[in-house]
Design an enzyme around this catalytic site. Sequence first.
Site, mmCIF file in Angstrom:
data_model
loop_
_atom_site.group_PDB
_atom_site.id
_atom_site.type_symbol
_atom_site.label_atom_id
_atom_site.label_comp_id
_atom_site.label_asym_id
_atom_site.label_seq_id
_atom_site.Cartn_x
_atom_site.Cartn_y
_atom_site.Cartn_z
ATOM 1 C CE LYS A 48 -47.867 -15.472 -56.469
ATOM 2 N NZ LYS A 48 -48.473 -16.071 -57.880
ATOM 3 C CB ILE A 74 -52.590 -17.938 -58.477
ATOM 4 C CG1 ILE A 74 -51.907 -19.317 -58.535
ATOM 5 C CG2 ILE A 74 -52.211 -17.378 -56.974
ATOM 6 C CD1 ILE A 74 -52.990 -20.319 -57.745
ATOM 7 C CB CYS A 133 -48.978 -7.900 -65.992
ATOM 8 S SG CYS A 133 -48.070 -9.041 -65.049
ATOM 9 C CG ASN A 195 -45.485 -16.847 -67.297
ATOM 10 O OD1 ASN A 195 -46.037 -17.624 -66.529
ATOM 11 N ND2 ASN A 195 -45.291 -15.658 -66.961
ATOM 12 N N GLY A 246 -40.221 -25.134 -68.005
ATOM 13 C CA GLY A 246 -41.447 -25.575 -68.660
ATOM 14 C C GLY A 246 -41.458 -27.242 -68.431
#
Lengths: 315, 281
Positions: A48, A74, A133, A195, A246
Amino acid sequence: MADEISLSVEVAGIALKNPVMTASGTCGYGVELAAFVDLSRLGAVVLKGVSVHPMPGNPPPRIVETAGGMLNAIGLQNVGMRTLIDEYLPRLEQYRVPVIANILGTTLEEYCLLAETLGSHPVIKALEVNVSCPNVKKGGISFGSDPEALGELVRHLRTQTDTPLIVKLTPNVTDIVRLARTAEESGAHAVSLINTVLGMAVDAKSRRPVLAHIVGGLSGPAVKPIALRMVWEVSRAVSIPVIGVGGIMTAEDAIEFFLCGARAVQVGTAHFLDPGASVRIIEGIYEYLQEHSIRDITSIIGGLETGGAGEGQRF
Amino acid sequence: MKSAFATVLSNAPVAPNYFLLSFVDPDLSGQARPGQFLMVSLPWSRDPFLPRPFALFDVLEDGGVQILYKRVGRGTSLLSRVRQGEELRVVGPLGRGFGLLGGTDHAVVVAGGIGIASVHLLLKLCLGRGIRSSLFYGARTGAELIGLGRLESMGLEVHAATEDGTVGYKGLVSDLLSSALAAGDRRAETHKMRAFVCGSFPMMEAVAGVLERWGIPGQFSLESVMACGYGVCQGCVVETPGHRDRDGGPEYVRVCTEGPVFSLEEIRWSGYRACRGRGDG
């Protein structure tokens, strides 16, 4: 032995016993998944994403099911670099599996501190850089969608550590090939894609968004076509290894990614349906090679036969 | 804890929209603790995609496992059509269940609607240990008090409540509990009680109020929209009272791992209300 089938691949300088890794964010810090599977059977475990300081994550509701997938917001909840090092990495040492740390930040300095600290930890064999990010110095545009910022980030990270760097690309860009090339030119040892895809869910009865954060990331079978296309295009544009991720639920899905040029794959959302998914997929890849009399997994990488079709096609 | 296929033995309605599904799994049956749950899915389903959490309703000595569920959305509708002989994927047993610490002389179990599914195994355990057990069981209507007769014959003190008055007390089970406590001998009785609660959000919040007034310790089984159910995705979190992160923001714990059972002090009711997701269960 002459008849043995090899699943070994090398990615970013790490020898993997098989080309299947866990995707970041879907197996916690490894120990939670270890309750169900023998981690030593995996090609690699990607943890993570961690930030310098712990992050609490977003208020719930954080997840919602979609057709063939799910949205998650999340909010990067994680225990922080210090706790990862003190409490989780020691517990991972016992497994004979390469551990890859996923790092995230909002400033160059944060990423560099993570790279320097985690990169020098003996348990960590590679760093996967989450560039989805927001870059606070550039008004919140993500590092991964800004070639200039991405290039600067990767070049700086290369000076912080010798540990192999894998840049995890976001699909939420106009031209992922350009970002992949930037990562390669700046010194990334490999790229992983994709992602999650930005998406939303709405409750027509309450007239409200389902997620508290409104927008989330889509994953699961729904994104596989998007991921495959991007892996195919990026593989043809860069020389560094491409790790495909994916919507991989089965060995056949994984094979599709290898054919499109992926050197290795990551299994993510599938773990939510079955913690044993990645092990099942590894076994299935072996069976596929056996059935097709293929001795070495590397021989099918990039093996997609387009025969001229597809190139230049317009819709 | 494991992930395995289960062959359905039976899957039949026990009341309108309520179903009892059973399969055999001696490992699961042996490991299960009251208050734990399973994640259940149809192996190749893509829409609905995610598994759904179900309380472990009962485990039997022959290795049988039963879940009692209510058809509330797409996931449970799909499950209700599964036939004998078909396979399900089952992950479990999961979660922190009810804690029966030494010193529970009187278990006061409060269930609302499908909440009976979460407390049934606990009731069996308490009876098995010779603990005096009272069940306050509420539902909208008499037909939704599942297995009332069987519960009464188990040796429990059953107090039933229905909103429409078709069976038992007419009104909310939280009010029935409150009246029963008031009718009893305060000092002698309540200090030996421990409450175990599962029901809708408004019911549990109301019961929490009653328990606080009477000083009775309580454990609550919360629910949340889940993806993995075993702690890796961080999707099912609730806010914990008291904890604040370094920026003064809330801290979140996982209903699937730190719960689903939480003690009264561990629950911030306003936070739980806000997070009740629109799961298409």
